[in-house]
Design an enzyme around this catalytic site. Sequence first.
Site, PDB file in Angstrom:
ATOM      1  N   ASP A  93      -1.038   6.514  -3.746  1.00 36.85           N
ATOM      2  CA  ASP A  93       0.341   6.225  -3.331  1.00 36.85           C
ATOM      3  C   ASP A  93       0.482   6.146  -1.820  1.00 36.85           C
ATOM      4  O   ASP A  93       1.375   5.474  -1.310  1.00 36.85           O
ATOM      5  CB  ASP A  93       1.294   7.272  -3.906  1.00 36.85           C
ATOM      6  CG  ASP A  93       1.463   7.043  -5.401  1.00 36.85           C
ATOM      7  OD1 ASP A  93       0.624   7.545  -6.176  1.00 36.85           O
ATOM      8  OD2 ASP A  93       2.393   6.302  -5.771  1.00 36.85           O
ATOM      9  N   ARG A 106       7.291   1.561 -11.686  1.00 33.99           N
ATOM     10  CA  ARG A 106       6.540   2.600 -10.991  1.00 33.99           C
ATOM     11  C   ARG A 106       5.182   2.044 -10.588  1.00 33.99           C
ATOM     12  O   ARG A 106       4.846   0.898 -10.911  1.00 33.99           O
ATOM     13  CB  ARG A 106       6.371   3.827 -11.906  1.00 33.99           C
ATOM     14  CG  ARG A 106       5.921   3.403 -13.310  1.00 33.99           C
ATOM     15  CD  ARG A 106       5.141   4.389 -14.044  1.00 33.99           C
ATOM     16  NE  ARG A 106       3.907   4.693 -13.392  1.00 33.99           N
ATOM     17  CZ  ARG A 106       2.816   3.905 -13.443  1.00 33.99           C
ATOM     18  NH1 ARG A 106       2.828   2.761 -14.117  1.00 33.99           N
ATOM     19  NH2 ARG A 106       1.719   4.243 -12.796  1.00 33.99           N
ATOM     20  N   GLY A 107       4.389   2.900  -9.911  1.00 34.11           N
ATOM     21  CA  GLY A 107       3.091   2.463  -9.408  1.00 34.11           C
ATOM     22  C   GLY A 107       3.280   1.892  -8.010  1.00 34.11           C
ATOM     23  O   GLY A 107       4.144   1.033  -7.784  1.00 34.11           O
ATOM     24  N   ASN A 146      -1.855  10.985  -4.503  1.00 38.74           N
ATOM     25  CA  ASN A 146      -1.819  10.261  -5.789  1.00 38.74           C
ATOM     26  C   ASN A 146      -1.187  11.196  -6.815  1.00 38.74           C
ATOM     27  O   ASN A 146      -0.867  12.361  -6.523  1.00 38.74           O
ATOM     28  CB  ASN A 146      -3.219   9.816  -6.212  1.00 38.74           C
ATOM     29  CG  ASN A 146      -3.174   8.851  -7.390  1.00 38.74           C
ATOM     30  OD1 ASN A 146      -2.498   7.821  -7.319  1.00 38.74           O
ATOM     31  ND2 ASN A 146      -3.855   9.172  -8.471  1.00 38.74           N
ATOM     32  N   GLN A 152       1.965   8.997 -18.121  1.00 38.95           N
ATOM     33  CA  GLN A 152       1.635   7.619 -17.742  1.00 38.95           C
ATOM     34  C   GLN A 152       0.245   7.233 -18.253  1.00 38.95           C
ATOM     35  O   GLN A 152      -0.018   6.068 -18.539  1.00 38.95           O
ATOM     36  CB  GLN A 152       1.685   7.459 -16.213  1.00 38.95           C
ATOM     37  CG  GLN A 152       3.081   7.414 -15.620  1.00 38.95           C
ATOM     38  CD  GLN A 152       3.545   8.770 -15.140  1.00 38.95           C
ATOM     39  OE1 GLN A 152       3.222   9.788 -15.741  1.00 38.95           O
ATOM     40  NE2 GLN A 152       4.317   8.800 -14.074  1.00 38.95           N
ATOM     41  N   ARG A 160      12.134   6.208  -3.502  1.00 37.99           N
ATOM     42  CA  ARG A 160      11.094   7.228  -3.738  1.00 37.99           C
ATOM     43  C   ARG A 160      10.345   7.404  -2.421  1.00 37.99           C
ATOM     44  O   ARG A 160      10.068   6.419  -1.736  1.00 37.99           O
ATOM     45  CB  ARG A 160      10.107   6.816  -4.852  1.00 37.99           C
ATOM     46  CG  ARG A 160      10.714   6.799  -6.244  1.00 37.99           C
ATOM     47  CD  ARG A 160       9.645   6.524  -7.307  1.00 37.99           C
ATOM     48  NE  ARG A 160       8.893   7.731  -7.663  1.00 37.99           N
ATOM     49  CZ  ARG A 160       7.797   7.713  -8.432  1.00 37.99           C
ATOM     50  NH1 ARG A 160       7.309   6.564  -8.881  1.00 37.99           N
ATOM     51  NH2 ARG A 160       7.171   8.838  -8.733  1.00 37.99           N
TER      52      ARG A 160
HETATM   53  O1  MRU Z   1       4.914   8.381 -10.426  1.00 39.33           O
HETATM   54  P1  MRU Z   1       4.129   7.119 -10.598  1.00 39.33           P
HETATM   55  O2  MRU Z   1       3.864   6.791 -12.033  1.00 39.33           O
HETATM   56  O3  MRU Z   1       4.726   5.970  -9.822  1.00 39.33           O
HETATM   57  O4  MRU Z   1       2.718   7.426  -9.935  1.00 39.33           O
HETATM   58  C1  MRU Z   1       1.784   6.407  -9.895  1.00 39.33           C
HETATM   59  C2  MRU Z   1       0.480   6.845  -9.359  1.00 39.33           C
HETATM   60  O5  MRU Z   1       0.289   7.957  -8.943  1.00 39.33           O
HETATM   61  C3  MRU Z   1      -0.573   5.785  -9.284  1.00 39.33           C
HETATM   62  O6  MRU Z   1      -1.852   6.341  -9.448  1.00 39.33           O
HETATM   63  C4  MRU Z   1      -0.490   5.113  -7.922  1.00 39.33           C
HETATM   64  O7  MRU Z   1       0.805   4.663  -7.662  1.00 39.33           O
HETATM   65  C5  MRU Z   1      -1.418   3.970  -7.828  1.00 39.33           C
HETATM   66  S1  MRU Z   1      -0.963   2.667  -8.940  1.00 39.33           S
HETATM   67  C6  MRU Z   1      -2.007   1.386  -8.623  1.00 39.33           C
END
Ligand code: MRU
Length: 348
Positions: free
Chosen positions: A232, A46-47, A242, A191, A87
Site C-alpha cells: 500500500d 479497494r487495493g 501492506n 479479502q 483512506r
Molecule cells: O484494505 P485493502 O483490501 O484495500 O488492502 C489491500 C492490500 O493490503 C493489498 O495487498 C495492497 O493494496 C496491494 S493490492 C495490489
Amino acid sequence: MRAWAWLDAPPTLRLLDQTRLPQEEVWLDIRTVDALVDAIGRLAVRGAPLLGACGGFGVALAVAQADREGWDAARTASEIGRVRDARPTAVNLAWGVDRVRPLVGAGLAAVVGAARALASEDEAANRALSRLGADWILSRVDRPALRVVTHCNSGALATTGWGTAYGIIHELHDRGRLELVYADETRPLLQGARLTCWELTADGIPHVVQPDAAASGTILGGHVDVAVIGADRIAANGDTANKVGSVALALACARAGVPFVVAAPFSTVDLATPSGDAIVIEQRPADEVLTCGGTRLAPPGARAHNPAFDVTPHDLIAAIVTERGVVEPAPTPGVPLLPGLAPEAPRP
Ligand code: MRU
C-alpha cells in the site's frame, strides 16, 4: 477481468462491489463524490492500485458534479480533497488525485483522458513487474514448481487489471512453474478467502486457503518456497505497509530462509516518506473484529484494536519488484536477515 469501467454519458465510474464477492457480482454506478467516498470507505472498491485509478476518476466525478450542481472552485477543490483523504495508507489514492487534479481547469474530457491514461499505465506496469518478479524468483529458488504464500488480494480486483503479487503468481503459473498457492484468508474482511480464491479459481491456479494464523507454521514447516505480497505504501528506505498480517509472514520467512518479495507499481513507492515509522496506518471500525456475519461475538464492553495494515521493515524484504526493476533491501535470500534469526541458528 476488470473490476471497473468508466462511462462517459452520464459520467459514471462503474465498480464491482467487492464486499459482495464471491456470492454475487453486483456493479455500482458511482456518479457523485459522496458515493465514491462511501465505496472506498466500506471497501466496496479497494487495493492500492485500483484506489489510484479511483483517485483519478474521482477528480472526473467531482468536475462533472460541479458542472451539474454549480459548485464554485473552492467547493470543487474541497470535494476532490475528500476523495484524496478517503483512506490514508495506500499512497496511490492521493497519487491518482494529484496526477489528474492539475487538469481540472481544462475540463472534464481532459480529466477523464488523464485518468484513463493512468489506468492503462497501471495495467502495463503490473504486467511488466510480474515478468520481472517471476524472473527474479526463478533465478533464486531452485525447484521445478514453486509453493507460494500470499496475503490479502493483489489481483485484477485490486488493480486496474492483471495484478501485482498475484500477477507474479499468475506469471509463474503460465510458465508452468507453480505447484500450489497458500492464500491467507486475511482478517478481518477475508479479502484472501473471498477475493484471491475467487480469482485463483477463475484462473485455474491450484490453491488452498489457510487461516492467517497458520501462515508462519506453514513457512517454518518447510512448505513454502517464496512469499509474495503487494503493498500500500513503500517508504524511501524500503519499509513497506501492506495488509495487516504481512509482517508476520516476513518474520517467519526470515527465520526459515525463504525469500519475502514485495510487488507493486512504482506509483506505490513514496519517496517523500523516509521510513515506515512515518506511514499512517488506518484504523478500521471495531465491529470488523468484534462481530462475525453481523452477530456480536465479543462480550459487551470488549474494545477492538483493528489496524488495517502493518509495516514490514526493509531488512526483512528480499526483493521489491516494480515495473522499473528489482531492488534487494535484504540482498541474499536464505542468509541471516536479523541477528539471531539465521536459519542455522538454534531455536530459542
Ligand atoms: O484494505 P485493502 O483490501 O484495500 O488492502 C489491500 C492490500 O493490503 C493489498 O495487498 C495492497 O493494496 C496491494 S493490492 C495490489
